[in-house]
Design an enzyme around this catalytic site. Structure first.
Site, PDB file in Angstrom:
ATOM      1  N   GLY A 146       2.605   3.089  10.724  1.00 33.82           N
ATOM      2  CA  GLY A 146       3.565   4.157  10.473  1.00 33.82           C
ATOM      3  C   GLY A 146       4.338   4.596  11.700  1.00 33.82           C
ATOM      4  O   GLY A 146       4.988   5.643  11.681  1.00 33.82           O
TER       5      GLY A 146
ATOM      6  N   ASN B  61       0.873  -1.185   0.000  1.00 34.82           N
ATOM      7  CA  ASN B  61       0.000   0.000   0.000  1.00 34.82           C
ATOM      8  C   ASN B  61       0.906   1.229   0.000  1.00 34.82           C
ATOM      9  O   ASN B  61       1.490   1.577   1.028  1.00 34.82           O
ATOM     10  CB  ASN B  61      -0.898  -0.017   1.247  1.00 34.82           C
ATOM     11  CG  ASN B  61      -1.725   1.267   1.357  1.00 34.82           C
ATOM     12  OD1 ASN B  61      -1.786   2.060   0.415  1.00 34.82           O
ATOM     13  ND2 ASN B  61      -2.346   1.462   2.515  1.00 34.82           N
ATOM     14  N   TRP B  62       0.975   1.878  -1.149  1.00 30.23           N
ATOM     15  CA  TRP B  62       1.882   3.028  -1.280  1.00 30.23           C
ATOM     16  C   TRP B  62       1.344   4.303  -0.660  1.00 30.23           C
ATOM     17  O   TRP B  62       2.043   5.318  -0.618  1.00 30.23           O
ATOM     18  CB  TRP B  62       2.200   3.256  -2.765  1.00 30.23           C
ATOM     19  CG  TRP B  62       3.446   2.544  -3.185  1.00 30.23           C
ATOM     20  CD1 TRP B  62       3.918   1.376  -2.672  1.00 30.23           C
ATOM     21  CD2 TRP B  62       4.371   2.950  -4.193  1.00 30.23           C
ATOM     22  NE1 TRP B  62       5.086   1.024  -3.308  1.00 30.23           N
ATOM     23  CE2 TRP B  62       5.380   1.979  -4.249  1.00 30.23           C
ATOM     24  CE3 TRP B  62       4.431   4.037  -5.065  1.00 30.23           C
ATOM     25  CZ2 TRP B  62       6.460   2.061  -5.133  1.00 30.23           C
ATOM     26  CZ3 TRP B  62       5.495   4.110  -5.944  1.00 30.23           C
ATOM     27  CH2 TRP B  62       6.498   3.145  -5.979  1.00 30.23           C
ATOM     28  N   LYS B  63       0.074   4.286  -0.250  1.00 27.28           N
ATOM     29  CA  LYS B  63      -0.546   5.518   0.296  1.00 27.28           C
ATOM     30  C   LYS B  63      -0.296   6.684  -0.664  1.00 27.28           C
ATOM     31  O   LYS B  63      -0.269   6.485  -1.876  1.00 27.28           O
ATOM     32  CB  LYS B  63      -0.037   5.809   1.701  1.00 27.28           C
ATOM     33  CG  LYS B  63      -0.170   4.580   2.612  1.00 27.28           C
ATOM     34  CD  LYS B  63       0.012   4.878   4.055  1.00 27.28           C
ATOM     35  CE  LYS B  63      -0.123   3.583   4.857  1.00 27.28           C
ATOM     36  NZ  LYS B  63      -0.130   3.784   6.272  1.00 27.28           N
TER      37      LYS B  63
ATOM     38  N   SER C 213       3.578  -1.295  10.497  1.00 23.18           N
ATOM     39  CA  SER C 213       5.028  -1.298  10.715  1.00 23.18           C
ATOM     40  C   SER C 213       5.701  -2.628  10.401  1.00 23.18           C
ATOM     41  O   SER C 213       6.662  -3.023  11.075  1.00 23.18           O
ATOM     42  CB  SER C 213       5.358  -0.841  12.148  1.00 23.18           C
ATOM     43  OG  SER C 213       4.985   0.515  12.329  1.00 23.18           O
TER      44      SER C 213
ATOM     45  N   GLY D 288       2.916  -0.805   4.311  1.00 22.65           N
ATOM     46  CA  GLY D 288       2.940   0.591   3.872  1.00 22.65           C
ATOM     47  C   GLY D 288       4.362   1.012   3.550  1.00 22.65           C
ATOM     48  O   GLY D 288       4.930   0.666   2.508  1.00 22.65           O
ATOM     49  N   GLY D 289       4.990   1.759   4.457  1.00 21.32           N
ATOM     50  CA  GLY D 289       6.302   2.370   4.228  1.00 21.32           C
ATOM     51  C   GLY D 289       7.346   1.425   3.647  1.00 21.32           C
ATOM     52  O   GLY D 289       8.047   1.772   2.689  1.00 21.32           O
TER      53      GLY D 289
ATOM     54  N   HIS E 139      -9.698   1.729   5.496  1.00 24.42           N
ATOM     55  CA  HIS E 139      -8.399   2.028   6.115  1.00 24.42           C
ATOM     56  C   HIS E 139      -8.582   3.112   7.169  1.00 24.42           C
ATOM     57  O   HIS E 139      -9.337   4.069   6.965  1.00 24.42           O
ATOM     58  CB  HIS E 139      -7.390   2.478   5.049  1.00 24.42           C
ATOM     59  CG  HIS E 139      -5.977   2.434   5.547  1.00 24.42           C
ATOM     60  ND1 HIS E 139      -5.491   3.374   6.427  1.00 24.42           N
ATOM     61  CD2 HIS E 139      -4.968   1.557   5.327  1.00 24.42           C
ATOM     62  CE1 HIS E 139      -4.225   3.067   6.725  1.00 24.42           C
ATOM     63  NE2 HIS E 139      -3.890   1.966   6.071  1.00 24.42           N
TER      64      HIS E 139
ATOM     65  N   GLU F  52      -5.229  -4.072  11.164  1.00 19.08           N
ATOM     66  CA  GLU F  52      -4.207  -3.028  11.257  1.00 19.08           C
ATOM     67  C   GLU F  52      -4.445  -2.215  12.530  1.00 19.08           C
ATOM     68  O   GLU F  52      -5.240  -1.269  12.523  1.00 19.08           O
ATOM     69  CB  GLU F  52      -4.296  -2.085  10.046  1.00 19.08           C
ATOM     70  CG  GLU F  52      -3.962  -2.725   8.733  1.00 19.08           C
ATOM     71  CD  GLU F  52      -3.380  -1.706   7.750  1.00 19.08           C
ATOM     72  OE1 GLU F  52      -2.277  -1.944   7.255  1.00 19.08           O
ATOM     73  OE2 GLU F  52      -4.024  -0.666   7.506  1.00 19.08           O
TER      74      GLU F  52
HETATM   75  P1  13P Z   1       3.079   1.044   7.618  1.00 16.02           P
HETATM   76  O1  13P Z   1       3.567  -0.303   7.100  1.00 16.02           O
HETATM   77  O2  13P Z   1       3.792   2.197   7.014  1.00 16.02           O
HETATM   78  O3  13P Z   1       3.007   1.059   9.099  1.00 16.02           O
HETATM   79  O4  13P Z   1       1.562   1.184   7.082  1.00 16.02           O
HETATM   80  C1  13P Z   1       0.668   0.159   7.334  1.00 16.02           C
HETATM   81  C2  13P Z   1      -0.572   0.435   6.568  1.00 16.02           C
HETATM   82  O5  13P Z   1      -1.340   1.323   6.909  1.00 16.02           O
HETATM   83  C3  13P Z   1      -0.799  -0.355   5.369  1.00 16.02           C
HETATM   84  O6  13P Z   1      -2.117  -0.205   4.912  1.00 16.02           O
END
Ligand code: 13P
Length: 242
Positions: A167, A5-7, A205, A226-227, A93, A161
């Site tokens: 994050g 998920n690149w946000k 994370s 995510g990150g 989300h 999540e």
């Molecule tokens: P992170 O992996 O950056 O914590 O993000 C998790 C997330 O929200 C994936 O949808």
């Protein structure tokens, strides 16, 4: 399944570099889906590159609209997502629940609209730090899971999540994840005990240092990253070795 998920990150160049690098480093296995969710503006470029490289990665959208009966500036309909080659959509989300003020009835409509077009919802649930502290995690999850109807069961992925882990660099302990995934799986059975098990993936994370331990649990059916998904070599390692 492993989901990136690149946000709200990326550019045309970054997408090109990522897909090129991933195509050189990843070994896609039929039984382990790999899903890429770039920002909607880059879905088209992404699918073109994925096809060009014959990469075998599925495409997912971070946005999906359910309000389809009226003009809607900014709306991205499920039909458009299918047209763009999407097979998945992230729904519920915590960032969208907070910043887009999404409520339960909107989420039900989104899940339904997605499934009607054969798009699989990746339905995100999770407690915040306050709810974790005051011991109301299960009530929160039950309320979020109550949106799932029995006819959704074969179409859905649930993503646990915990909001406090997103994050923050502070992933949930494996014991916390196991206990929570077991609870989610049991609760889903109350919707229909004849249903096939819905995959429950973990996000919050996940990175190169913790993915192995988290994914080694048989209660964890995948990772929503995510990150750490932005870096293509790390993402490929996580996919290949999980
Ligand atoms: P992170 O992996 O950056 O914590 O993000 C998790 C997330 O929200 C994936 O949808």
């Amino acid at each position: 399944m492993i989901i990136a998920n690149w946000k709200m990150n990326g550019s045309k160049d970054l997408i090109k570099d990522w897909i090129t690098s991933v195509s050189e480093n990843i070994k896609i296995q039929d039984e382990k889906e790999c899903v890429f969710c770039p920002p909607v503006g880059y879905l088209n470029l992404s699918i073109e590159l994925i096809k060009e490289k014959e990469l075998g990665i599925k495409l997912g959208s971070q946005l999906i609209e359910s309000n389809l009966s009226q003009p809607l500036t900014g709306g991205v309909s499920p039909e458009m997502l299918v047209d763009l080659g999407c097979e998945y959509a992230i729904i519920g989300h915590s960032e969208q629940r907070t910043y887009y003020n999404e409520n339960d009835s909107q989420l039900i409509n989104k899940i339904e609209a997605a499934i009607e077009e054969n798009i699989k919802p990746i339905y995100c649930i999770g407690e915040n730090s306050e709810q974790k502290k005051n011991g109301t995690k299960q009530e929160v999850l039950m309320k979020q899971l109550d949106l799932i109807k029995s006819n959704y069961l074969s179409h859905l992925v649930v993503a646990y999540e915990p909001i406090w882990a997103i994050g923050t660099g502070e992933n949930a302990e494996v014991s916390h994840i196991n206990e929570t995934h077991a609870f989610i799986k049991e609760y889903i059975k109350t919707i229909s005990n004849t249903a096939n098990e819905i995959p429950v993936v973990y996000g919050g994370s996940v990175n190169l240092n913790n993915y192995k331990e988290i994914y080694s649990s048989e209660l964890v059916n995948g990772l929503l990253i995510g990150g750490a998904s932005l870096e293509p070599i790390n993402f490929s390692i996580i996919y290949n070795q999980s």
